[in-house]
Design a protein around this motif. Sequence first.
Motif, short mmCIF file in Angstrom:
data_model
loop_
_atom_site.label_atom_id
_atom_site.label_comp_id
_atom_site.label_asym_id
_atom_site.label_seq_id
_atom_site.Cartn_x
_atom_site.Cartn_y
_atom_site.Cartn_z
N TYR A 1 -5.95 13.90 9.97
CA TYR A 1 -6.95 13.00 9.38
C TYR A 1 -6.33 12.19 8.26
O TYR A 1 -5.26 12.52 7.73
CB TYR A 1 -8.16 13.78 8.87
N ILE A 2 -6.98 11.10 7.94
CA ILE A 2 -6.60 10.31 6.79
C ILE A 2 -7.81 10.18 5.87
O ILE A 2 -8.96 10.30 6.30
CB ILE A 2 -6.09 8.90 7.16
N SER A 3 -7.54 9.96 4.61
CA SER A 3 -8.61 9.65 3.66
C SER A 3 -8.17 8.49 2.80
O SER A 3 -6.98 8.26 2.61
CB SER A 3 -8.95 10.88 2.79
N GLY A 4 -9.14 7.75 2.30
CA GLY A 4 -8.86 6.57 1.49
C GLY A 4 -10.12 5.75 1.31
O GLY A 4 -11.23 6.25 1.51
N SER A 5 -9.94 4.50 0.98
CA SER A 5 -11.10 3.62 0.78
C SER A 5 -11.81 3.36 2.10
O SER A 5 -11.21 3.48 3.18
CB SER A 5 -10.65 2.29 0.17
N GLU A 6 -13.08 3.01 2.01
CA GLU A 6 -13.86 2.72 3.23
C GLU A 6 -13.22 1.58 4.02
O GLU A 6 -13.18 1.61 5.25
CB GLU A 6 -15.30 2.37 2.85
N LYS A 7 -12.69 0.59 3.33
CA LYS A 7 -12.10 -0.57 3.99
C LYS A 7 -10.89 -0.16 4.83
O LYS A 7 -10.77 -0.52 6.00
CB LYS A 7 -11.68 -1.62 2.95
N LEU A 8 -9.99 0.62 4.25
CA LEU A 8 -8.78 1.04 4.96
C LEU A 8 -9.10 2.00 6.10
O LEU A 8 -8.58 1.87 7.21
CB LEU A 8 -7.79 1.69 3.99
N VAL A 9 -9.96 2.97 5.83
CA VAL A 9 -10.29 3.96 6.86
C VAL A 9 -11.02 3.30 8.02
O VAL A 9 -10.80 3.64 9.18
CB VAL A 9 -11.12 5.10 6.25
N SER A 10 -11.87 2.33 7.73
CA SER A 10 -12.60 1.63 8.79
C SER A 10 -11.64 0.85 9.69
O SER A 10 -11.83 0.81 10.91
CB SER A 10 -13.62 0.66 8.18
N THR A 11 -10.62 0.25 9.10
CA THR A 11 -9.61 -0.47 9.89
C THR A 11 -8.87 0.47 10.83
O THR A 11 -8.69 0.18 12.01
CB THR A 11 -8.61 -1.17 8.96
N VAL B 1 -4.17 8.98 2.17
CA VAL B 1 -3.58 10.31 2.24
C VAL B 1 -3.73 10.80 3.68
O VAL B 1 -4.80 10.69 4.28
CB VAL B 1 -4.26 11.29 1.27
N LEU B 2 -2.63 11.30 4.21
CA LEU B 2 -2.60 11.79 5.58
C LEU B 2 -2.34 13.29 5.57
O LEU B 2 -1.54 13.78 4.78
CB LEU B 2 -1.49 11.05 6.34
N HIS B 3 -3.04 14.02 6.43
CA HIS B 3 -2.82 15.45 6.57
C HIS B 3 -2.77 15.83 8.04
O HIS B 3 -3.54 15.31 8.85
CB HIS B 3 -3.96 16.26 5.93
N SER B 4 -1.86 16.72 8.38
CA SER B 4 -1.90 17.37 9.68
C SER B 4 -2.91 18.51 9.57
O SER B 4 -2.66 19.51 8.90
CB SER B 4 -0.53 17.93 10.07
N ALA B 5 -4.05 18.34 10.22
CA ALA B 5 -5.09 19.38 10.17
C ALA B 5 -4.67 20.62 10.95
O ALA B 5 -5.29 21.67 10.82
CB ALA B 5 -6.40 18.83 10.71
N THR B 6 -3.62 20.49 11.76
CA THR B 6 -3.08 21.62 12.50
C THR B 6 -2.62 22.73 11.56
O THR B 6 -2.65 23.91 11.92
CB THR B 6 -1.88 21.14 13.35
N LEU C 1 0.84 -1.19 0.00
CA LEU C 1 0.00 0.00 0.00
C LEU C 1 0.88 1.25 0.00
O LEU C 1 2.04 1.21 0.40
CB LEU C 1 -0.90 0.01 1.23
N VAL C 2 0.29 2.36 -0.42
CA VAL C 2 1.02 3.64 -0.48
C VAL C 2 0.27 4.67 0.35
O VAL C 2 -0.93 4.90 0.15
CB VAL C 2 1.15 4.13 -1.94
N CYS C 3 1.00 5.28 1.29
CA CYS C 3 0.44 6.36 2.11
C CYS C 3 1.25 7.63 1.85
O CYS C 3 2.48 7.62 1.97
CB CYS C 3 0.50 6.00 3.59
N ILE C 4 0.57 8.69 1.49
CA ILE C 4 1.22 9.96 1.21
C ILE C 4 0.81 11.00 2.24
O ILE C 4 -0.38 11.24 2.46
CB ILE C 4 0.83 10.49 -0.20
#
Length: 257
Positions: free
Chosen positions: A85-95, A67-72, A44-47
Amino acid sequence: MDSLKSALDEHNVSLFFTESPTNPYLRCVDIELVSNLCHNKGALVCIDGTFATPINQKALALGADIVLHSATKYIADHNDVIGGYISGSEKLVSTVRCLHHILGGVLNPNAAYMIIRGMKTLHLRIRQQNSTALRMAQILEEHLKIMRVHYPGLPRHPEHHIAKQQMTGFGGVVSFEVDGDLMTTGKFIDALKIPYIAPSYGGCESLVVQPAIMSYWDLNPSERAKVGIKDNLVRFSFGVEDFEDLKVDILQALDTI
């Protein structure tokens, strides 16, 4: 890319993680190429796209899984909240959400409110910060007291071609090297009147740091050099102040050294 290929061939890689652009030199990773290489090996790839913001770069559309972001930073905007926060597929985010609820660190309601408040002006702020940073980077690149400017919007940047392909704007942070030593660089920073001398970035207020003594203070000069942090490096996060005001301030500060 050769090192990544070797790692994927020689090891059982489950996740590849990187920033793009990176901190503090704003190097850019070819997200589409990295995603293709990793997916062919089942990784998997996380940016971390905090520097880019979701306005300037859509990493999921380029093939990233998370995708990861510092909301700060740019998301919340007002330098008054800590979150991410992170964003991605429902499967990955749910995990991740399941583990998150078990391990703790859940965002409090007031912080969530402040982040939502900041997001309402995100596109307007990014437009201003993109413009200011690019124009100032171009001026600094030609200044006699600046040795080098690090900004993906400049043609001389080593990954300018990648940035043009995958970014619609180049962000509000510019790093540059002052023609001088640790003390000279500190004198320049102390002469600035508009930005706060403070860590973080992406807020309405401009912020400036000297990484060698603020972010890497616990390393000696040789250790800092090993990881590429120079004594004369400045990281400037442009806020939403007027461009001409910021330009005059930076130029007068350069005149003091």
